[in-house]
Design an enzyme around this catalytic site. Structure first.
Site, mmCIF file in Angstrom:
data_model
loop_
_atom_site.group_PDB
_atom_site.id
_atom_site.type_symbol
_atom_site.label_atom_id
_atom_site.label_comp_id
_atom_site.label_asym_id
_atom_site.label_seq_id
_atom_site.Cartn_x
_atom_site.Cartn_y
_atom_site.Cartn_z
ATOM 1 N N SER A 7 0.842 -1.191 0.000
ATOM 2 C CA SER A 7 0.000 0.000 0.000
ATOM 3 C C SER A 7 0.881 1.245 0.000
ATOM 4 O O SER A 7 1.659 1.466 0.928
ATOM 5 C CB SER A 7 -0.894 0.012 1.237
ATOM 6 O OG SER A 7 -1.484 1.287 1.366
ATOM 7 N N HIS A 30 -1.283 -1.204 -4.182
ATOM 8 C CA HIS A 30 -2.561 -0.843 -3.560
ATOM 9 C C HIS A 30 -2.585 0.672 -3.356
ATOM 10 O O HIS A 30 -1.696 1.240 -2.708
ATOM 11 C CB HIS A 30 -2.673 -1.575 -2.225
ATOM 12 C CG HIS A 30 -3.969 -1.394 -1.513
ATOM 13 N ND1 HIS A 30 -5.103 -2.112 -1.817
ATOM 14 C CD2 HIS A 30 -4.303 -0.580 -0.483
ATOM 15 C CE1 HIS A 30 -6.085 -1.752 -1.005
ATOM 16 N NE2 HIS A 30 -5.637 -0.803 -0.187
ATOM 17 N N ASP A 32 -4.727 3.809 -1.946
ATOM 18 C CA ASP A 32 -5.831 4.176 -1.060
ATOM 19 C C ASP A 32 -6.345 5.575 -1.378
ATOM 20 O O ASP A 32 -5.651 6.559 -1.163
ATOM 21 C CB ASP A 32 -5.364 4.115 0.396
ATOM 22 C CG ASP A 32 -5.165 2.694 0.875
ATOM 23 O OD1 ASP A 32 -6.131 1.909 0.763
ATOM 24 O OD2 ASP A 32 -4.066 2.367 1.345
ATOM 25 N N MET A 34 -8.948 8.397 -0.410
ATOM 26 C CA MET A 34 -9.796 8.814 0.730
ATOM 27 C C MET A 34 -10.268 10.240 0.492
ATOM 28 O O MET A 34 -9.498 11.077 0.013
ATOM 29 C CB MET A 34 -8.998 8.762 2.027
ATOM 30 C CG MET A 34 -8.375 7.403 2.319
ATOM 31 S SD MET A 34 -7.608 7.389 3.949
ATOM 32 C CE MET A 34 -6.677 5.853 3.873
ATOM 33 N N HIS A 63 -8.317 1.281 -3.988
ATOM 34 C CA HIS A 63 -9.261 1.066 -2.880
ATOM 35 C C HIS A 63 -9.933 2.396 -2.592
ATOM 36 O O HIS A 63 -9.319 3.296 -2.017
ATOM 37 C CB HIS A 63 -8.468 0.540 -1.665
ATOM 38 C CG HIS A 63 -9.275 0.353 -0.428
ATOM 39 N ND1 HIS A 63 -8.703 0.153 0.809
ATOM 40 C CD2 HIS A 63 -10.615 0.311 -0.219
ATOM 41 C CE1 HIS A 63 -9.649 0.020 1.727
ATOM 42 N NE2 HIS A 63 -10.824 0.130 1.125
ATOM 43 N N MET A 65 -12.075 4.692 -0.634
ATOM 44 C CA MET A 65 -12.742 4.947 0.650
ATOM 45 C C MET A 65 -13.392 6.323 0.530
ATOM 46 O O MET A 65 -12.948 7.310 1.129
ATOM 47 C CB MET A 65 -11.714 4.897 1.786
ATOM 48 C CG MET A 65 -11.316 3.467 2.132
ATOM 49 S SD MET A 65 -9.746 3.379 3.016
ATOM 50 C CE MET A 65 -8.623 3.481 1.629
ATOM 51 N N MET A 134 -11.918 -5.618 5.517
ATOM 52 C CA MET A 134 -11.039 -4.701 6.253
ATOM 53 C C MET A 134 -10.711 -5.307 7.611
ATOM 54 O O MET A 134 -11.606 -5.748 8.338
ATOM 55 C CB MET A 134 -11.714 -3.348 6.459
ATOM 56 C CG MET A 134 -11.904 -2.513 5.211
ATOM 57 S SD MET A 134 -10.383 -2.099 4.327
ATOM 58 C CE MET A 134 -9.429 -1.226 5.562
ATOM 59 N N ASP A 172 -6.944 -6.179 4.414
ATOM 60 C CA ASP A 172 -6.271 -4.877 4.405
ATOM 61 C C ASP A 172 -6.345 -4.265 5.796
ATOM 62 O O ASP A 172 -7.441 -4.043 6.324
ATOM 63 C CB ASP A 172 -6.979 -3.981 3.368
ATOM 64 C CG ASP A 172 -6.356 -2.600 3.245
ATOM 65 O OD1 ASP A 172 -5.260 -2.379 3.793
ATOM 66 O OD2 ASP A 172 -6.973 -1.747 2.568
HETATM 67 C C1 DX5 Z 1 -6.316 1.812 5.600
HETATM 68 C C2 DX5 Z 1 -5.907 1.465 4.200
HETATM 69 C C3 DX5 Z 1 -4.819 0.492 4.105
HETATM 70 C C4 DX5 Z 1 -3.510 0.944 4.747
HETATM 71 C C5 DX5 Z 1 -2.966 -0.258 5.426
HETATM 72 O O1 DX5 Z 1 -7.546 2.404 5.627
HETATM 73 O O2 DX5 Z 1 -6.998 0.947 3.468
HETATM 74 O O3 DX5 Z 1 -4.581 0.075 2.771
HETATM 75 O O4 DX5 Z 1 -2.563 1.429 3.863
HETATM 76 O O5 DX5 Z 1 -1.829 0.113 6.128
HETATM 77 P P1 DX5 Z 1 -1.135 -0.911 7.139
HETATM 78 O O6 DX5 Z 1 -0.700 -2.092 6.358
HETATM 79 O O7 DX5 Z 1 0.008 -0.103 7.673
HETATM 80 O O8 DX5 Z 1 -2.150 -1.260 8.190
HETATM 81 ZN ZN ZN Z 2 -6.547 0.023 1.520
#
Ligand code: DX5
Ligand code: ZN
Length: 227
Positions: A7, A30, A32, A34, A63, A65, A134, A172
């Protein structure tokens, strides 16, 4: 075969191309996304995904969010994502959205927050290429893995087996050398890792180590022995 998806949330955002290169050989990157509404954090959007897709050969696993994925998810496919994950809690029409993502040529994936049960979505599973469970509350990297999610991973894997689906099962959040084996044993086959990869001295080596641990743990698991 275990897939490890580093990620980039834990990478240096000013050097994304080099950070992608640092984990060359990973199955996916990956990404993220947000929006500070669906989760209390803000990261990146379509233009950065577009640039990153041009800068790396590794396919992007986006991903989302965000609120209103029905409107935004197709733009991430256009931007070059190979897989797009929307949260079912935010989607107005998950079946229509999954079909649209697939029709545009990407893999369609649906995510469940920790408090969202899998059972109501059993009938939707054939519409998906991947299910994301999650293992932390979404929003931030570096959180502690939620062991209480292991039964949900197991139940999801049972549903996938029951329907004979090829669906990938992704986890994740808090996935590391000390938690990945539990996830693999329970039924996960795609592992997102942020801090465990980019926090390591050698990110590529961290990916290889996670893969070895996951494959070792799933080799004898009930769900992987079915062939
Ligand atoms: C959190 C993200 C993850 C995050 C995971 O909301 O969706 O993808 O990067 O990070 P780690 O592996 O550090 O928990
Ligand atoms: Zn994620």
């Amino acid at each position: 075969m275990a897939q490890i998806n580093p990620s980039i949330l834990s990478a240096d955002f000013a050097r994304l191309a080099q950070e992608a290169e640092a984990v060359r050989g990973s199955d996916w990157l990956h990404v993220d996304v947000m929006d500070n509404h669906f989760v209390p954090n803000l990261t990146l959007g379509v233009p950065i995904v577009e640039s990153l897709a041009r800068a790396t050969d590794t396919p992007l696993d986006c991903h989302l969010m965000i609120e209103d994925p029905d409107r935004w998810a197709p733009q991430y496919v256009e931007a070059g994502a190979g897989s797009v994950t929307f949260h079912v809690e935010a989607a107005a029409a998950p079946v229509r959205l999954a079909r649209e993502i697939r029709a545009m040529g990407a893999r369609a994936s649906m995510a469940l927050k920790p408090a969202t049960p899998i059972e109501p979505y059993e009938d939707l599973l054939p519409e998906l290429d991947m299910l994301l469970i999650m293992t932390v509350e979404p929003g931030f990297g570096g959180q502690a893995f939620l062991d209480i999610m292991l039964p949900k991973i197991r139940r999801a894997r049972q549903l996938i087996a029951k329907h004979g689906l090829e669906l990938w099962l992704q986890v994740d959040g808090g996935v590391s050398a000390s938690t990945i084996e539990r996830c693999a044993e329970a039924g996960a086959d795609v592992f997102v890792a942020g801090s465990a990869v980019y926090g390591a001295e050698d990110p590529a080596e961290a990916v290889a180590k996670l893969r070895t641990l996951a494959e070792g743990a799933s080799a004898d698991a009930w769900w992987a022995c079915r062939h």
